[in-house]
Design an enzyme around this catalytic site. Structure first.
Site, PDB file in Angstrom:
ATOM      1  N   LYS A  46       0.856  -1.184   0.000  1.00 37.55           N
ATOM      2  CA  LYS A  46       0.000   0.000   0.000  1.00 37.55           C
ATOM      3  C   LYS A  46       0.898   1.242   0.000  1.00 37.55           C
ATOM      4  O   LYS A  46       1.488   1.590   1.027  1.00 37.55           O
ATOM      5  CB  LYS A  46      -0.907  -0.043   1.227  1.00 37.55           C
ATOM      6  CG  LYS A  46      -1.426   1.285   1.768  1.00 37.55           C
ATOM      7  CD  LYS A  46      -2.370   2.018   0.848  1.00 37.55           C
ATOM      8  CE  LYS A  46      -2.882   3.294   1.519  1.00 37.55           C
ATOM      9  NZ  LYS A  46      -1.841   4.305   1.763  1.00 37.55           N
TER      10      LYS A  46
ATOM     11  N   GLY B  97       6.041   4.562   9.092  1.00 37.06           N
ATOM     12  CA  GLY B  97       5.244   5.782   9.187  1.00 37.06           C
ATOM     13  C   GLY B  97       5.335   6.358  10.585  1.00 37.06           C
ATOM     14  O   GLY B  97       6.336   6.183  11.271  1.00 37.06           O
ATOM     15  N   SER B  98       4.261   6.999  10.987  1.00 33.45           N
ATOM     16  CA  SER B  98       4.319   7.706  12.264  1.00 33.45           C
ATOM     17  C   SER B  98       4.176   6.745  13.444  1.00 33.45           C
ATOM     18  O   SER B  98       3.600   5.665  13.331  1.00 33.45           O
ATOM     19  CB  SER B  98       3.197   8.744  12.334  1.00 33.45           C
ATOM     20  OG  SER B  98       1.958   8.082  12.480  1.00 33.45           O
ATOM     21  N   THR B  99       4.711   7.153  14.571  1.00 35.20           N
ATOM     22  CA  THR B  99       4.601   6.350  15.788  1.00 35.20           C
ATOM     23  C   THR B  99       3.142   6.184  16.193  1.00 35.20           C
ATOM     24  O   THR B  99       2.725   5.124  16.652  1.00 35.20           O
ATOM     25  CB  THR B  99       5.420   6.992  16.920  1.00 35.20           C
ATOM     26  OG1 THR B  99       6.809   6.910  16.565  1.00 35.20           O
ATOM     27  CG2 THR B  99       5.215   6.281  18.243  1.00 35.20           C
ATOM     28  N   GLU B 100       2.366   7.232  15.965  1.00 32.47           N
ATOM     29  CA  GLU B 100       0.953   7.187  16.345  1.00 32.47           C
ATOM     30  C   GLU B 100       0.223   6.053  15.614  1.00 32.47           C
ATOM     31  O   GLU B 100      -0.494   5.259  16.216  1.00 32.47           O
ATOM     32  CB  GLU B 100       0.340   8.550  16.001  1.00 32.47           C
ATOM     33  CG  GLU B 100      -1.095   8.715  16.387  1.00 32.47           C
ATOM     34  CD  GLU B 100      -1.730   9.869  15.610  1.00 32.47           C
ATOM     35  OE1 GLU B 100      -0.996  10.678  15.021  1.00 32.47           O
ATOM     36  OE2 GLU B 100      -2.967   9.907  15.566  1.00 32.47           O
ATOM     37  N   ILE B 101       0.410   5.997  14.294  1.00 34.11           N
ATOM     38  CA  ILE B 101      -0.254   4.937  13.521  1.00 34.11           C
ATOM     39  C   ILE B 101       0.355   3.575  13.852  1.00 34.11           C
ATOM     40  O   ILE B 101      -0.352   2.572  13.950  1.00 34.11           O
ATOM     41  CB  ILE B 101      -0.125   5.196  12.003  1.00 34.11           C
ATOM     42  CG1 ILE B 101      -0.659   6.593  11.642  1.00 34.11           C
ATOM     43  CG2 ILE B 101      -0.859   4.117  11.214  1.00 34.11           C
ATOM     44  CD1 ILE B 101      -2.144   6.734  11.695  1.00 34.11           C
ATOM     45  N   GLY B 102       1.671   3.549  14.045  1.00 31.32           N
ATOM     46  CA  GLY B 102       2.338   2.291  14.377  1.00 31.32           C
ATOM     47  C   GLY B 102       1.778   1.676  15.649  1.00 31.32           C
ATOM     48  O   GLY B 102       1.539   0.475  15.739  1.00 31.32           O
TER      49      GLY B 102
ATOM     50  N   CYS C 212      12.780  10.047   8.682  1.00 36.87           N
ATOM     51  CA  CYS C 212      12.506   9.622  10.057  1.00 36.87           C
ATOM     52  C   CYS C 212      13.770   9.621  10.898  1.00 36.87           C
ATOM     53  O   CYS C 212      13.726   9.825  12.095  1.00 36.87           O
ATOM     54  CB  CYS C 212      11.851   8.250  10.061  1.00 36.87           C
ATOM     55  SG  CYS C 212      12.680   7.087   8.981  1.00 36.87           S
TER      56      CYS C 212
ATOM     57  N   GLU D 214       8.681  15.194  16.571  1.00 35.17           N
ATOM     58  CA  GLU D 214       9.218  15.059  15.223  1.00 35.17           C
ATOM     59  C   GLU D 214       8.543  16.084  14.318  1.00 35.17           C
ATOM     60  O   GLU D 214       7.322  16.101  14.175  1.00 35.17           O
ATOM     61  CB  GLU D 214       8.951  13.638  14.708  1.00 35.17           C
ATOM     62  CG  GLU D 214       9.600  13.365  13.370  1.00 35.17           C
ATOM     63  CD  GLU D 214       9.408  11.925  12.913  1.00 35.17           C
ATOM     64  OE1 GLU D 214       8.307  11.373  13.117  1.00 35.17           O
ATOM     65  OE2 GLU D 214      10.367  11.360  12.345  1.00 35.17           O
TER      66      GLU D 214
END
Lengths: 288, 489, 333
Positions: B195, B247-252, B303, B400
């Site tokens: 994706k 990707g971002s830590t939030e989504i991870g 990153c 970040e």
């Protein structure tokens, strides 16, 4: 047991920061064998005890990591020596806890000793087997070394009270992690005995912390604690999915045991060693 | 000077570099793209579409299909079939040859890929040409060689693939991240559903054409473009054995939580707040270049960017002075110009995020210096910016920014440098600049980071494991270690 | 960086246009070997990988057509047209001077070069050939190229060249002394030669191919500047490795930093191995991006070369005429 003398019963205590406190909550619980026999009173660790254990582990970990791999190997080997020297006592408690006959219990203790020795021998080989140099296409010296993840929370297996316990605890220790372990709730005594052994095995205070108590109570605290870097959920049973979800809050490394992982007799390979090491890669320029 | 009079030459106050635009002619971007499923592009008309634009001009580039949950499901089913019937049965040496083919085709279409990448992402053509595309090809070359040597990789005698890998990649290095994900997965014997990021789908679609050219069996790689909902559908699909996310830590964090009940394998490559540590005995001129590379490479959309500069106090003034002089030399503008150093911010959304944090930096009392370069009227731009007088509690020292914004902090001793570098929940990369080897190694041992660059920064290689510790994620990409993420070991 | 005892309050804006070329008073000389070692040892090191990467990156800059033309002319005007052979003759020097004055007789808009560079015994001849023309005579001296002679011989060499009309002296440093750490010896020799130069400008040749490391190049650059060099120069052209972009980068950084520290602006001469116009333009980009555009003048930047001139002329003609020209259009001198 002599009938004309009342025996002195020991209450098994926690191991936190190299000391053996009772739970700060003052709670204990009775350990009852499957056949109904009373095996002992053990401290029932509270959330606060667990918090103390994490603080101790965090403080102890950098020194344990900084110790030479040779030294960590010696300490683990010493642990094996201590179990061997008290093998009958361990066998007695394993037999009681797990309802084995004496011969089988002795075999389990032997396997547990050998497992600790196996991991003792790993301490100064991990970097060579898991690390190395990388031939990057440029004027750089580049190498990868495995470094310990940090503070590891272990939910010890519920069934295998000694062999399973050391099989989970020794690899993160060998790699330089500090460990906070929640023992088997119903079979904690061999692990608590092991804790006593570590006091004479030169394991630095705080490197190994052992708590007896309820997984349902302690597991979520451990899995959610941001200062815990990884969790081994081998003994978490049905709680494993929830605890794994809790662990995501601080992006913890999570080790989930498969069915095969519960066969403690087989060669464990490097899976548990790899579970709680980080690969750190260093680039340095090469020039005159 | 001497008694001789040299003929006077008008002094060139500033050399003017020619706009040297790379030609767009080499690439033919289709007006509409379908999804790449089971070896074929689906009919674009059968999907809801969304536009992808050139962030340097805001001009639309193409309409791309927005993959639905049903599309994701078809892709996963295709990948499963390809795994069961073809890819897992194929000898490693045959898989290897497919990967070698892909590597070669990337090289052959490298100019085209570089142009597409720059158009869609906004990064300077110099970087897409010299970094992204060559490294993507190199990654396939490297992992191609592993496909028939897995039993020698140190993971036991018969390492098994995981099955179907769902792979979600970011917009900062679109093609390179696709290569980082696909190459090891395919080498290890997995099949993939990739994706691409919402704002940068095009290079992955060119890659799909390359996969067709390479005649890779249908379903082995499926590419499903879309937005966050497409990625979410992939994560929650029960037929996926492994999720690899960058990707971002939030989504991870969300992904890790969602996959916890099923125990689906997961690796995460997340955010960072890298410290670039400059000791007083650093090779100063190279350190200045390293600071520049560390934060302005790819507009700081990296990153592992060295977004926190830690300078020893004894040289802090000198470093800041040199840094300001140097950033004024940066050429900001048309990404297609080969002389451009800093290109466009990838999206309006990212630009507003940068603005928000920079405003916070100013409000919190840090001192801001932005270059005096003129920025184009259209498109998304942010002038290279350095904050001094930053303290560790400032948001710009903790969060970040993912943009061309550097926060400068100082330290006095090596211990303090390490303590400050580690005072973050992240742990992806750090830089150490010193001519003293023993101190460099002392610091490197203590930094909690997956990558440490010593007297260099932002270097990547397919043989070199990359990935974070702590909240920068887990798992490694690159090297022998990168295989572990796609093997059941 | 160890603070040198020579900080000026009036350092010029580097890269700006307003550099004062009248040099301020030189800083007081450093005393002992130890002081020199401390001062030079305190210079920041050079990481060769980073330096190479920097020149590689700058090598990809592309220049505007108009800029390119101006730079080709500028490069011509920066040339020290050189002949330093045992077989040099009056005839050779005469043709060199002719070429120096009018590199392309068919095009009067081509500038003359900065200087001709010859051995001391040919200085007078060169001066006579050049007459009053604004082309300097530069002479190598100090037992060029090895520098292996006594100080008295070296100074006599310099004085004779100056007396014969040399406007510029290209001296070599004692690399043996430098490499054995006798920095004071090297320093004192430069000071003595500078004095012997009188009004002639002093270019100090570091012979970077023999110093090998970029750290040495930086230290030797500073040592030379502290001792009074007007120019620092890469090479004699007589050892296998001559000017290279990383070496010139480090020397440009040195003159930039020295100007900032002291207010004294020193020039750089890249000599040997630069044969193509393309390379010369890359060097000028390096000058512009490192020391700044203030150095883009023959007063502060030179090429020591011979065959480079013809390639510059060819590229210039190509720019002017729009097609490639044959090399025989220009004299082989």
């Amino acid at each position: 047991m002599s009938s004309d003398r009342l025996d002195v019963r020991k209450t098994y205590k926690l191991l936190i920061n190299g000391a053996f406190p009772r739970s700060e909550s003052g709670r204990t619980y009775e350990v009852i064998a499957a056949n109904g026999a009373f095996l002992g009173n053990v401290a029932r660790a509270s959330r606060k005890d667990l918090r103390e254990a994490v603080v101790a582990a965090r403080a102890a970990q950098p020194k344990w990591q900084a110790a030479t791999a040779y030294n960590r190997g010696q300490v683990l080997y010493r642990m094996a020596e201590m179990i061997e020297s008290r093998r009958d006592e361990f066998a007695f408690h394993v037999a009681q806890s797990e309802q084995h006959n004496d011969r089988d219990a002795q075999l389990i203790v032997s396997a547990a000793i050998d497992r600790v020795v196996w991991y003792a021998g790993w301490t100064d080989k991990i970097a060579q087997v898991l690390g190395g140099t990388n031939p990057v296409a440029g004027p750089f010296f580049n190498f990868s070394i495995p470094t310990p993840t940090g503070v590891i929370g272990v939910i010890a297996p519920q069934e295998s009270s000694l062999l399973g316990f050391v099989s989970c605890v020794a690899p993160p220790l060998a790699a330089g992690n500090a460990v906070v372990v929640v023992s088997s709730t119903t079979r904690p005594i061999p692990s608590l005995l092991l804790g006593e052994v570590t006091a004479t095995a030169d394991v630095p205070g705080g490197v190994l912390n052992i708590l007896s108590g309820e997984v349902a109570e302690l597991g979520p605290v451990l899995a959610q604690h941001e200062d815990v870097d990884g969790v081994d959920l081998t003994g978490a049973g049905d709680l494993a999915p929830t605890l794994a979800a809790d662990a995501s809050g601080s992006i913890k490394r999570v080790f989930r045991a498969t069915t095969a992982d519960h066969d403690w007799a087989v060669d464990p390979g490097t899976r548990r060693l790899r579970a709680f090491v980080e690969t750190s890669t260093v680039w340095h320029t090469v020039g005159q | 000077m001497s008694e001789l009079q040299h003929q006077t030459w008008s002094r060139l106050n500033d050399l003017e570099y020619a706009p040297a635009p790379e030609s767009r002619d080499i690439v033919s971007i289709r007006p509409n793209y379908g999804l790449f499923i089971d070896g074929q592009f689906t009919d674009p008309g059968s999907h809801q579409g969304f536009q992808t634009i050139n962030p340097a001009t805001e001009a639309p580039l193409a309409t791309v299909a927005l993959g639905s949950a049903a599309d994701v499901s078809r892709a996963v089913i295709s990948a499963r079939r390809a795994y069961d019937q073809v890819w897992s049965q194929m000898p490693g040496k045959e898989r290897a040859k497919y990967l070698f083919r892909i590597a070669r085709l990337i090289q052959e279409r490298s100019r085209e890929l570089a142009v597409v990448e720059t158009l869609d992402n906004g990064k300077p053509i110099r970087e897409s040409r010299d970094v992204d595309v060559p490294l993507a090809a190199a990654h396939f070359f490297y992992y191609a060689g592993w496909a028939d040597k897995l039993e020698h990789a140190g993971f036991g005698a018969q390492p098994r693939p995981l099955g179907v890998a769902g792979q979600i990649i970011p917009w900062n290095f679109p093609l390179l991240m696709a290569a980082w994900k696909l190459a090891p997965a395919l080498a290890a014997g997995n099949t993939c559903v990739l994706k691409p990021a919402e704002t940068t789908p095009l290079s992955a679609l060119i890659l799909a054409e390359i996969l067709q050219q390479a005649e890779i069996p249908p379903g082995v790689v499926n590419i499903v473009t879309g937005d966050g909902s497409t990625g979410a559908a992939l994560v929650s699909h029960p037929g996926v054995d492994k999720i690899a996310f960058t990707g971002s830590t939030e989504i991870g964090r969300r992904i890790q939580r969602e996959l916890a009940p099923s125990g689906t394998h997961v690796t995460l490559e997340l955010g960072g707040k890298g410290a670039n540590i400059i000791f007083e005995d650093a090779p100063l001129d190279q350190a200045i270049e390293g600071i520049i590379d560390g934060i302005f490479f790819n507009q700081g959309h990296v990153c592992c960017a060295g977004s926190r500069l830690l300078v020893q106090e004894s040289i802090a003034d000198e470093v800041q002075r040199r840094l300001v002089r140097r950033i004024e030399q940066l050429r900001v503008g048309d990404p297609m110009d080969k002389n451009t150093d800093v290109g466009a911010i990838n999206s309006a959304e990212q630009l507003s995020r940068i603005h928000e944090l920079v405003d916070a930096g100013v409000a919190e009392g840090a001192s801001r210096y932005s270059t005096t370069c003129t920025l184009p009227d259209k498109g998304f731009w942010f002038a290279p910016t350095v904050f001094t007088e930053v303290s560790q509690t400032h948001r710009i020292a903790r969060e970040e920014i993912f943009g061309p914004v550097l926060s400068v902090l100082t330290f006095r001793t090596p211990e303090e440098a390490v303590a400050k570098a580690n005072n973050t929940t992240y742990g992806l990369a750090c830089g150490v600049w010193s001519e003293k080897g023993s101190r460099t190694l002392w610091v490197a041992e203590r930094l909690r980071a997956g990558v440490i660059w010593s007297n260099t920064y932002n270097k990547f290689d397919p043989t070199s494991p990359f990935g974070g510790v702590r909240e920068s994620g887990f798992g490694r990409e690159g090297g022998r270690h990168g295989l572990e993420a796609y093997l059941n070991v | 960086m160890v603070s040198l005892p020579l900080r000026s309050q009036h350092a010029p804006e580097i890269g700006g246009a307003d550099i004062t070329f009248a040099p301020p008073a030189r800083p007081s000389l450093l005393g002992s070997e130890a002081e020199l070692r401390v001062a030079l040892g305190g210079l920041s090191g050079v990481d060769a990988v980073g330096a190479n990467a920097r020149v590689a990156a700058l090598g990809t800059r592309s220049l505007k057509q108009g800029t390119k033309r101006a730079l080709l002319d500028l490069a011509i005007s920066m040339i020290d047209l050189t002949t330093l052979e045992g077989m040099d003759t009056p005839g050779k020097v005469r043709s060199l001077c002719t070429k120096a004055l009018r590199p392309d007789p068919s095009d009067p808009s081509v500038p003359h070069v900065a200087a001709v560079c010859v051995y001391p015994d040919l200085v007078e001849m060169a001066r006579n050939f050049l007459g009053d023309a604004p082309v300097a005579v530069a002479s190598v001296a100090t037992a060029f190229p090895s520098g292996r002679a006594s100080l008295n011989v070296k100074l006599a060499d310099v004085r004779e060249a100056v007396a014969a009309g040399a406007n510029e002296i290209d001296m070599v440093i004692d690399r043996g002394a430098f490499l054995t750490g006798k920095l004071g010896l090297v320093y004192d020799e430069i000071v003595a030669v500078k004095e012997a130069c009188g009004s002639a400008h002093l270019k100090v040749i570091l012979e970077t191919g023999e110093l090998v490391t970029l750290d040495n190049v930086r230290r030797a650059s500073w040592l030379s500047m502290l001792a009074g060099a007007d120019f620092i120069k890469t090479s004699t052209g007589k050892v296998p490795v001559a000017a290279t972009p990383p070496v010139v980068l480090v020397m440009l950084e040195a003159v930039r930093d020295f100007a900032e520290e002291t207010g004294v602006v020193v020039g750089v001469k890249a000599a040997g191995g630069i044969r193509s116009a393309k390379d010369a333009l890359k060097y000028l980009v390096l000058v512009n991006e490192t020391a700044g555009s203030a150095w883009l003048t023959p007063d502060l930047y030179r090429f020591g070369a011979s065959s480079l001139l013809n390639d510059l002329l060819m590229q210039r003609a190509k720019q002017r005429d729009g097609h490639y020209v044959r090399s025989d259009r220009f004299s082989g001198d």
